[in-house]
Design a protein around this motif. Sequence first.
Motif, PDB file in Angstrom:
ATOM      1  N   ALA A  68       1.233  -0.915  -0.042  1.00 53.45           N
ATOM      2  CA  ALA A  68       0.012   0.026  -0.195  1.00 53.45           C
ATOM      3  C   ALA A  68       1.014   1.428   0.128  1.00 53.45           C
ATOM      4  O   ALA A  68       0.248   2.541  -0.839  1.00 53.45           O
ATOM      5  CB  ALA A  68      -0.915   0.115   1.182  1.00 53.45           C
ATOM      6  N   ILE A 105       0.646   4.626  -2.739  1.00 52.30           N
ATOM      7  CA  ILE A 105      -0.030   5.072  -2.423  1.00 52.30           C
ATOM      8  C   ILE A 105       1.679   6.724  -2.597  1.00 52.30           C
ATOM      9  O   ILE A 105       1.442   7.772  -3.187  1.00 52.30           O
ATOM     10  CB  ILE A 105       0.224   5.100  -1.119  1.00 52.30           C
ATOM     11  N   ASP A 125       1.604   7.251  -6.583  1.00 55.19           N
ATOM     12  CA  ASP A 125       0.731   7.801  -7.262  1.00 55.19           C
ATOM     13  C   ASP A 125       1.178   9.877  -6.696  1.00 55.19           C
ATOM     14  O   ASP A 125       0.922  10.624  -7.178  1.00 55.19           O
ATOM     15  CB  ASP A 125      -1.215   7.278  -6.577  1.00 55.19           C
ATOM     16  N   LYS A 168      -7.632  12.016  -2.845  1.00 53.43           N
ATOM     17  CA  LYS A 168      -8.317  11.689  -4.071  1.00 53.43           C
ATOM     18  C   LYS A 168      -6.906  13.104  -5.028  1.00 53.43           C
ATOM     19  O   LYS A 168      -6.861  13.729  -4.061  1.00 53.43           O
ATOM     20  CB  LYS A 168      -9.749  12.066  -4.178  1.00 53.43           C
ATOM     21  N   ILE A 170      -7.787   9.040  -9.133  1.00 52.72           N
ATOM     22  CA  ILE A 170      -7.507   8.054  -8.130  1.00 52.72           C
ATOM     23  C   ILE A 170      -7.895   8.333  -7.180  1.00 52.72           C
ATOM     24  O   ILE A 170      -7.517   9.573  -6.854  1.00 52.72           O
ATOM     25  CB  ILE A 170      -5.802   7.971  -7.757  1.00 52.72           C
ATOM     26  N   TYR A 215      -8.617   6.855  -2.461  1.00 56.69           N
ATOM     27  CA  TYR A 215      -8.477   6.170  -1.498  1.00 56.69           C
ATOM     28  C   TYR A 215      -8.719   6.329  -0.421  1.00 56.69           C
ATOM     29  O   TYR A 215      -9.655   7.250  -0.124  1.00 56.69           O
ATOM     30  CB  TYR A 215      -6.822   5.794  -0.923  1.00 56.69           C
ATOM     31  N   TYR A 244      -8.210   1.188   1.169  1.00 58.52           N
ATOM     32  CA  TYR A 244      -9.072   0.902  -0.545  1.00 58.52           C
ATOM     33  C   TYR A 244      -8.164   1.686  -1.825  1.00 58.52           C
ATOM     34  O   TYR A 244      -8.609   2.925  -1.350  1.00 58.52           O
ATOM     35  CB  TYR A 244     -10.606   0.744  -0.774  1.00 58.52           C
ATOM     36  N   ARG A 245      -8.955   0.835  -2.422  1.00 61.18           N
ATOM     37  CA  ARG A 245      -8.188   2.514  -3.640  1.00 61.18           C
ATOM     38  C   ARG A 245      -9.039   2.000  -4.961  1.00 61.18           C
ATOM     39  O   ARG A 245      -8.743   0.553  -5.440  1.00 61.18           O
ATOM     40  CB  ARG A 245      -6.683   1.681  -4.182  1.00 61.18           C
ATOM     41  N   ILE A 273     -15.868   3.835  -3.960  1.00 60.11           N
ATOM     42  CA  ILE A 273     -13.936   3.670  -3.525  1.00 60.11           C
ATOM     43  C   ILE A 273     -13.977   2.748  -2.522  1.00 60.11           C
ATOM     44  O   ILE A 273     -12.967   1.655  -2.847  1.00 60.11           O
ATOM     45  CB  ILE A 273     -13.447   5.137  -2.866  1.00 60.11           C
ATOM     46  N   ASN A 294     -12.546  -2.651  -4.735  1.00 59.15           N
ATOM     47  CA  ASN A 294     -11.704  -1.789  -4.995  1.00 59.15           C
ATOM     48  C   ASN A 294     -10.905  -2.322  -3.486  1.00 59.15           C
ATOM     49  O   ASN A 294     -10.504  -1.384  -3.330  1.00 59.15           O
ATOM     50  CB  ASN A 294     -12.002  -0.575  -4.521  1.00 59.15           C
ATOM     51  N   LEU A 325      -7.139  -2.577  -1.266  1.00 63.26           N
ATOM     52  CA  LEU A 325      -6.104  -3.026  -1.179  1.00 63.26           C
ATOM     53  C   LEU A 325      -5.401  -4.444  -0.461  1.00 63.26           C
ATOM     54  O   LEU A 325      -4.935  -4.701  -0.740  1.00 63.26           O
ATOM     55  CB  LEU A 325      -5.399  -1.750  -1.585  1.00 63.26           C
TER      56      LEU A 325
END
Length: 307
Positions: free
Chosen positions: A62, A66, A69, A103, A128, A130, A148-149, A186, A191, A193
Amino acid sequence: MKTLQLRTRSAAKRAFTLIEIMVATVIMVVLVGLVIQITSEVLKVWTRSSGKLAANAEARIAMDLITQDLETAVFRNNGQQWLRVQGPEDTDSDFKDDTVSLKLFSPALDRPQQFPDGTDIPGDICAIGYYLREKESYSGGADVHALYRMVVDSKTTFDEYLGTGTTSPQVALDNDSSADWSNATIYANENYLVSNIVEFKVLVYLNDSNGEPLNASPTTGELIDGYVYVYGGTGGTDPATATTQLLYADVILTVVSDEGLELLRLLGEGRTGTGYEDDGTDTAEIQVVREHGDTFTRRVNFMAHPL
């Protein structure tokens, strides 16, 4: 006859007495009991360690996503929102300073590449999201702490959020009514993760007027109900101006083992006998996380500057 008698006496001398057999049996029982006890303790330690290692491995996955992104996030100085970090709505939670929603827009490497008909999806910038939530992982299942992603494909992102459609980045991030990017969407089961995440924080830093790092988000331990950090847009924490420079973000993840999650569940149900109770300084839940959890912190630099 004499030879037979000698053999019988010799055999009698080699036999164990009843006392010897009983002593040997007791020793054997004690040794077997010790071996079973040691094996049981080793298995408990192994189970606890393997569960914690597995949870930590998921947390690292995770954290890598992150980081990826945020490092490649896209920003514009056009008066619209491009980054939104939102805090919890429930201040009664023991982890009330969590970030629950993140976001942003980024060219995700794992973005959808093709439409259902097999044609390629153009573009690379994706919306994207989270979301950290405790909810059932499947219909009728037990509630699980999970992160969640969601990645919206690049064409939908361009048409609905970045293009000439009715939705803009401002609306997409500021309003939860967007069907494609709402918080409820989301944290849909598909979704999922990683699980076992009980704390998720994103603290954003930018340059102040003196060129020094300024924490634009509330500091850890001081976050309040519904806190929001926003880059750009109406009412944004950081208005999009040419002089604004995003520096970096601190990402903090706390993960607990399966044993820790079970203890949190029991405490949430009001069970006693867990060995944890409020001590006037920390709640029982905080003590469980401290003993059965690990915290990962990573500083992520914003590679892209607002244009």
